[in-house]
Design a protein around this motif. Structure first.
Motif, PDB file in Angstrom:
ATOM      1  N   LEU A   1       3.421   0.744 -44.868  1.00  0.00           N
ATOM      2  CA  LEU A   1       2.826  -0.585 -44.919  1.00  0.00           C
ATOM      3  C   LEU A   1       3.955  -1.601 -44.834  1.00  0.00           C
ATOM      4  O   LEU A   1       4.846  -1.622 -45.698  1.00  0.00           O
ATOM      5  N   VAL A   2       3.953  -2.412 -43.788  1.00  0.00           N
ATOM      6  CA  VAL A   2       5.005  -3.408 -43.584  1.00  0.00           C
ATOM      7  C   VAL A   2       4.399  -4.797 -43.747  1.00  0.00           C
ATOM      8  O   VAL A   2       3.449  -5.164 -43.044  1.00  0.00           O
ATOM      9  N   LEU A   3       4.937  -5.566 -44.677  1.00  0.00           N
ATOM     10  CA  LEU A   3       4.540  -6.954 -44.911  1.00  0.00           C
ATOM     11  C   LEU A   3       5.671  -7.838 -44.439  1.00  0.00           C
ATOM     12  O   LEU A   3       6.840  -7.595 -44.792  1.00  0.00           O
ATOM     13  N   ALA A   4       5.380  -8.856 -43.652  1.00  0.00           N
ATOM     14  CA  ALA A   4       6.457  -9.670 -43.099  1.00  0.00           C
ATOM     15  C   ALA A   4       5.978 -11.076 -42.817  1.00  0.00           C
ATOM     16  O   ALA A   4       4.778 -11.335 -42.667  1.00  0.00           O
ATOM     17  N   SER A   5       6.939 -11.995 -42.723  1.00  0.00           N
ATOM     18  CA  SER A   5       6.628 -13.353 -42.263  1.00  0.00           C
ATOM     19  C   SER A   5       7.138 -13.509 -40.842  1.00  0.00           C
ATOM     20  O   SER A   5       8.064 -12.809 -40.408  1.00  0.00           O
ATOM     21  N   ILE A   6       6.524 -14.414 -40.116  1.00  0.00           N
ATOM     22  CA  ILE A   6       6.884 -14.677 -38.727  1.00  0.00           C
ATOM     23  C   ILE A   6       6.475 -16.107 -38.408  1.00  0.00           C
ATOM     24  O   ILE A   6       5.523 -16.633 -39.009  1.00  0.00           O
ATOM     25  N   HIS A   7       7.181 -16.746 -37.503  1.00  0.00           N
ATOM     26  CA  HIS A   7       6.829 -18.122 -37.145  1.00  0.00           C
ATOM     27  C   HIS A   7       5.831 -18.123 -35.991  1.00  0.00           C
ATOM     28  O   HIS A   7       6.091 -17.583 -34.917  1.00  0.00           O
ATOM     29  N   ALA A   8       4.668 -18.710 -36.234  1.00  0.00           N
ATOM     30  CA  ALA A   8       3.642 -18.887 -35.208  1.00  0.00           C
ATOM     31  C   ALA A   8       2.798 -20.084 -35.627  1.00  0.00           C
ATOM     32  O   ALA A   8       2.825 -20.511 -36.791  1.00  0.00           O
ATOM     33  N   ASN A   9       2.034 -20.627 -34.694  1.00  0.00           N
ATOM     34  CA  ASN A   9       1.248 -21.830 -34.993  1.00  0.00           C
ATOM     35  C   ASN A   9       0.049 -21.558 -35.885  1.00  0.00           C
ATOM     36  O   ASN A   9      -0.372 -22.418 -36.654  1.00  0.00           O
ATOM     37  N   ASP A  10      -0.543 -20.368 -35.760  1.00  0.00           N
ATOM     38  CA  ASP A  10      -1.723 -20.046 -36.549  1.00  0.00           C
ATOM     39  C   ASP A  10      -1.812 -18.532 -36.691  1.00  0.00           C
ATOM     40  O   ASP A  10      -0.964 -17.786 -36.187  1.00  0.00           O
ATOM     41  N   ALA A  11      -2.842 -18.065 -37.393  1.00  0.00           N
ATOM     42  CA  ALA A  11      -2.955 -16.634 -37.663  1.00  0.00           C
ATOM     43  C   ALA A  11      -3.087 -15.823 -36.383  1.00  0.00           C
ATOM     44  O   ALA A  11      -2.464 -14.761 -36.229  1.00  0.00           O
ATOM     45  N   LEU A  12      -3.895 -16.294 -35.446  1.00  0.00           N
ATOM     46  CA  LEU A  12      -4.080 -15.563 -34.195  1.00  0.00           C
ATOM     47  C   LEU A  12      -2.824 -15.625 -33.320  1.00  0.00           C
ATOM     48  O   LEU A  12      -2.581 -14.739 -32.502  1.00  0.00           O
ATOM     49  N   GLY A  13      -1.998 -16.652 -33.528  1.00  0.00           N
ATOM     50  CA  GLY A  13      -0.792 -16.826 -32.727  1.00  0.00           C
ATOM     51  C   GLY A  13       0.261 -15.765 -32.946  1.00  0.00           C
ATOM     52  O   GLY A  13       1.228 -15.680 -32.170  1.00  0.00           O
ATOM     53  N   VAL A  14       0.110 -14.932 -33.988  1.00  0.00           N
ATOM     54  CA  VAL A  14       1.120 -13.892 -34.211  1.00  0.00           C
ATOM     55  C   VAL A  14       1.080 -12.839 -33.105  1.00  0.00           C
ATOM     56  O   VAL A  14       2.101 -12.194 -32.814  1.00  0.00           O
ATOM     57  N   VAL A  15      -0.083 -12.642 -32.474  1.00  0.00           N
ATOM     58  CA  VAL A  15      -0.186 -11.618 -31.421  1.00  0.00           C
ATOM     59  C   VAL A  15       0.649 -11.996 -30.203  1.00  0.00           C
ATOM     60  O   VAL A  15       1.515 -11.212 -29.770  1.00  0.00           O
ATOM     61  N   PRO A  16       0.449 -13.183 -29.589  1.00  0.00           N
ATOM     62  CA  PRO A  16       1.335 -13.554 -28.482  1.00  0.00           C
ATOM     63  C   PRO A  16       2.796 -13.668 -28.896  1.00  0.00           C
ATOM     64  O   PRO A  16       3.696 -13.440 -28.087  1.00  0.00           O
TER      65      PRO A  16
ATOM     66  N   PHE B   1      -0.907  -3.168 -35.829  1.00  0.00           N
ATOM     67  CA  PHE B   1      -1.268  -4.460 -36.404  1.00  0.00           C
ATOM     68  C   PHE B   1      -2.520  -4.367 -37.265  1.00  0.00           C
ATOM     69  O   PHE B   1      -3.527  -3.785 -36.856  1.00  0.00           O
ATOM     70  N   ARG B   2      -2.469  -4.954 -38.471  1.00  0.00           N
ATOM     71  CA  ARG B   2      -3.602  -4.892 -39.400  1.00  0.00           C
ATOM     72  C   ARG B   2      -4.185  -6.247 -39.760  1.00  0.00           C
ATOM     73  O   ARG B   2      -5.232  -6.328 -40.376  1.00  0.00           O
ATOM     74  N   GLY B   3      -3.511  -7.323 -39.414  1.00  0.00           N
ATOM     75  CA  GLY B   3      -4.079  -8.636 -39.713  1.00  0.00           C
ATOM     76  C   GLY B   3      -3.013  -9.671 -39.978  1.00  0.00           C
ATOM     77  O   GLY B   3      -1.810  -9.383 -39.974  1.00  0.00           O
ATOM     78  N   ALA B   4      -3.453 -10.902 -40.220  1.00  0.00           N
ATOM     79  CA  ALA B   4      -2.507 -12.001 -40.437  1.00  0.00           C
ATOM     80  C   ALA B   4      -3.151 -13.108 -41.240  1.00  0.00           C
ATOM     81  O   ALA B   4      -4.377 -13.286 -41.230  1.00  0.00           O
ATOM     82  N   VAL B   5      -2.303 -13.870 -41.926  1.00  0.00           N
ATOM     83  CA  VAL B   5      -2.707 -15.064 -42.665  1.00  0.00           C
ATOM     84  C   VAL B   5      -1.759 -16.185 -42.271  1.00  0.00           C
ATOM     85  O   VAL B   5      -0.548 -15.969 -42.142  1.00  0.00           O
ATOM     86  N   ALA B   6      -2.294 -17.365 -42.038  1.00  0.00           N
ATOM     87  CA  ALA B   6      -1.480 -18.561 -41.777  1.00  0.00           C
ATOM     88  C   ALA B   6      -1.749 -19.580 -42.871  1.00  0.00           C
ATOM     89  O   ALA B   6      -2.888 -19.687 -43.364  1.00  0.00           O
ATOM     90  N   GLN B   7      -0.731 -20.324 -43.261  1.00  0.00           N
ATOM     91  CA  GLN B   7      -0.926 -21.307 -44.327  1.00  0.00           C
ATOM     92  C   GLN B   7       0.015 -22.486 -44.165  1.00  0.00           C
ATOM     93  O   GLN B   7       1.044 -22.401 -43.502  1.00  0.00           O
TER      94      GLN B   7
END
Length: 564
Positions: free
Chosen positions: A412-427, A443-449
């Motif tokens: 299980l890998v938990l990480a932060s990444i820079h993207a505009n929104d939760a769906l933006g992590v895929v591109p 990939f298991r999901g994402a949260v943006a805040q």
């Protein structure tokens, strides 16, 4: 009589020590260290533990109150006497004895507040000088210091050290408060920053002065302008306490240290940088107690909190938290780490920097200068049989490749990444060279805040909703409100209208249809439809709901998401 008095004090010290050892909030290792320091400095154990940060001021005063049957002093209810001449006392003596005179209840008796109510030398000196008996209350050390400075500092600008028996210089920032102007300035600014809830302190030298600013609730606020000749001493003091090279003024330096304020240890990251008018310094305050690392205490909406709990329960896969710098990503990831406390799972983390320490996590600080990068640390982790891996930030293709590999091989890998929104992590992952089939497999999901300021509960005011705001509600699928809330300003929030911050967020858990769409190279609109089906609701919906509830203002929400 003197021997009998000493025996009484010894018994009372014993009662305090017994209560201290049974105190649930006291760590055994910290107590052992305090006992060693107390033996070396001839301090009472509980006082040493307080100054080392193992016992808060509140707990120390409550300890004395319970063990000795005395009251805890409240400065607002019982301020100190400002006139001491009639008692044959000086503010310098009160400073050294760590006591304050509160009231004179009768010609024969006075009430006083003492940081150590069992300090017989100090109390007997007070009684002898005033010629009166004493009624003693337990003072919180920070309350005592504030009241002493507010009442007597103008009377004794050249007062001596706070306490001749203080511990080592590196234990408490405020120990050097009166030794030099630079030290005193740093101490006063840091104290004010903690009281105001600032996250950063900026010392910025200019041509004719030194500008000191604080970042409070995400906004830069000017705190003070002081003489230019204090710039170098203040930054030098910061470098000393952060163990930086005093002689190096041409290159930036980074360090960290721990201050003790109010009996609580507060970690601080320090960064210095040369400027044309001298060195600047930024102190990042990492007060773990100010933000409970608990998913329920982060203010996330119920759907996002459920997504995060589901991520923590996953046996493997890659789960990402995204948002701009300063949006609380690290706090959310740490709250996820906290859910593993007491579990049998082995948890490793690689971070830059390590902001808070966990007993149940093996944490690694990256050091690119010696080749210890995120990717290098991740590769070594895969040979250490981990169950959960936290990556502070996926910054480059190499780290992304190793992270997705770990997620695909049962971790299980938990990480932060820079993207505009939760769906933006895929591109974003695709841009880093991760293949679509790898994303589908790991990939298991994402949260943006993002963080918005909370309206001050004491002065927020209701106002009629404007037509454009009602139209926005309908666009978001919400009922148009008749009223919204606005900031006003009051003494509680220092006139800002806001106090504290809260996250607005969005998130989703990727299911099989979603990852199949990713593997097939589906368009952005198709992926958005799939994510909505998985539970994704735009961050604006969460923000609008909080604005209607009066938690924040709609202007704050729109400012936070205007670039999306």
């Amino acid at each position: 009589m003197k021997g009998s008095s000493l025996q009484v004090v010894a018994r009372q010290r014993g009662a305090v020590l017994a209560a201290l050892k049974s105190h649930s909030a006291v760590d055994a290792a910290a107590l052992s260290r305090a006992e060693l320091v107390a033996a070396r400095t001839r301090q009472p154990v509980e006082q040493a533990l307080n100054q080392l940060g193992g016992l808060s001021d509140d707990d120390l005063a409550a300890l004395y109150s319970t063990a000795l049957g005395i009251e805890v002093w409240s400065p607002s209810d019982d301020p100190p006497l400002s006139e001491l001449k009639g008692l044959n006392l000086t503010s310098d003596y009160l400073r050294r004895a760590r006591v304050l005179v509160l009231t004179s209840t009768s010609p024969e008796r006075i009430v006083c507040a003492a940081c150590d109510p069992l300090d017989q030398a100090a109390l007997q000196g007070l009684s002898f000088a005033s010629g009166k008996g004493l009624t003693v209350k337990a003072a919180r050390p920070d309350d005592w210091r504030r009241a002493l400075d507010a009442t007597y500092l103008a009377q004794a600008p050249d007062a001596g050290p706070l306490d001749e028996r203080r511990l080592e210089r590196d234990i408490d920032l405020l120990a050097d408060r009166n030794e030099a102007p630079g030290s005193r300035l740093v101490a006063e600014v840091f104290d004010a920053a903690v009281r105001l809830g600032a996250s950063d302190i900026h010392f910025e030298p200019r041509r004719h002065d030194l500008l000191i600013r604080l970042r409070i609730d995400g906004r830069m606020v000017q705190h003070a302008e002081v003489a230019a000749d204090l710039a170098q001493p203040a930054v030098s003091r910061v470098k000393v306490i952060a163990n930086l090279d005093l002689g190096e003024r041409r290159l930036p330096q980074d360090g960290r240290t721990t201050f003790v304020i109010g009996g609580k240890p507060i970690d601080v990251r320090v960064a210095t940088s040369p400027t044309v008018f001298g060195e600047s310094a930024v102190l990042r305050i990492l007060d773990r107690t100010s933000v409970p690392l608990d998913l329920d205490a982060l203010g996330l909406n119920a759907q996002v909190a459920s997504v995060l709990r589901g991520a923590a329960a996953s046996p493997h896969g890659l789960f990402l938290v995204t948002g701009p710098t300063g949006s609380g990503k690290t706090t959310t990831l740490y709250a996820l780490l906290q859910t593993f406390a007491g579990s049998p799972r082995k948890v490793l983390s690689v971070e830059d920097p390590v902001e808070f320490h966990f007993e149940h996590v093996s944490q690694t600080q990256v050091a690119p200068a010696i080749g210890l990068t995120f990717a290098a640390a991740l590769r070594s982790f895969l040979r250490q049989d981990p169950d959960v891996i936290l990556v502070g930030e996926i910054r480059d293709p190499e780290t992304a490749a190793v992270a997705i590999q770990a997620a695909m091989t049962g971790h299980l890998v938990l990480a932060s990444i820079h993207a505009n929104d939760a769906l933006g992590v895929v591109p974003r992952l695709l841009d880093m060279g991760i293949e679509s089939y790898q994303i589908a497999a790991g990939f298991r999901g994402a949260v943006a805040q993002r963080l918005v300021r909370r309206l001050c509960p004491h002065c927020s005011a209701s106002r009629p909703a404007e037509p454009g705001e009602r139209a926005l509600a309908e666009k978001l699928g919400r009922q148009a409100p008749l009223h919204l809330w606005a900031a006003s300003g009051c003494p509680h929030c220092k006139g800002a209208g806001f106090k504290g911050r809260i996250a607005i967020s969005e998130g989703f858990t990727a299911d099989d249809p979603f990852v199949r769409a990713v593997a097939q190279g589906a368009s952005a609109s198709v992926l958005n439809d799939e994510a909505v089906r998985c539970g994704l609701a735009p961050m604006a919906v969460d923000g609008f709901a909080k604005a209607v509830e009066g938690v924040t203002s709609l202007e704050e929400v729109m400012a936070a998401i205007h670039d999306r």
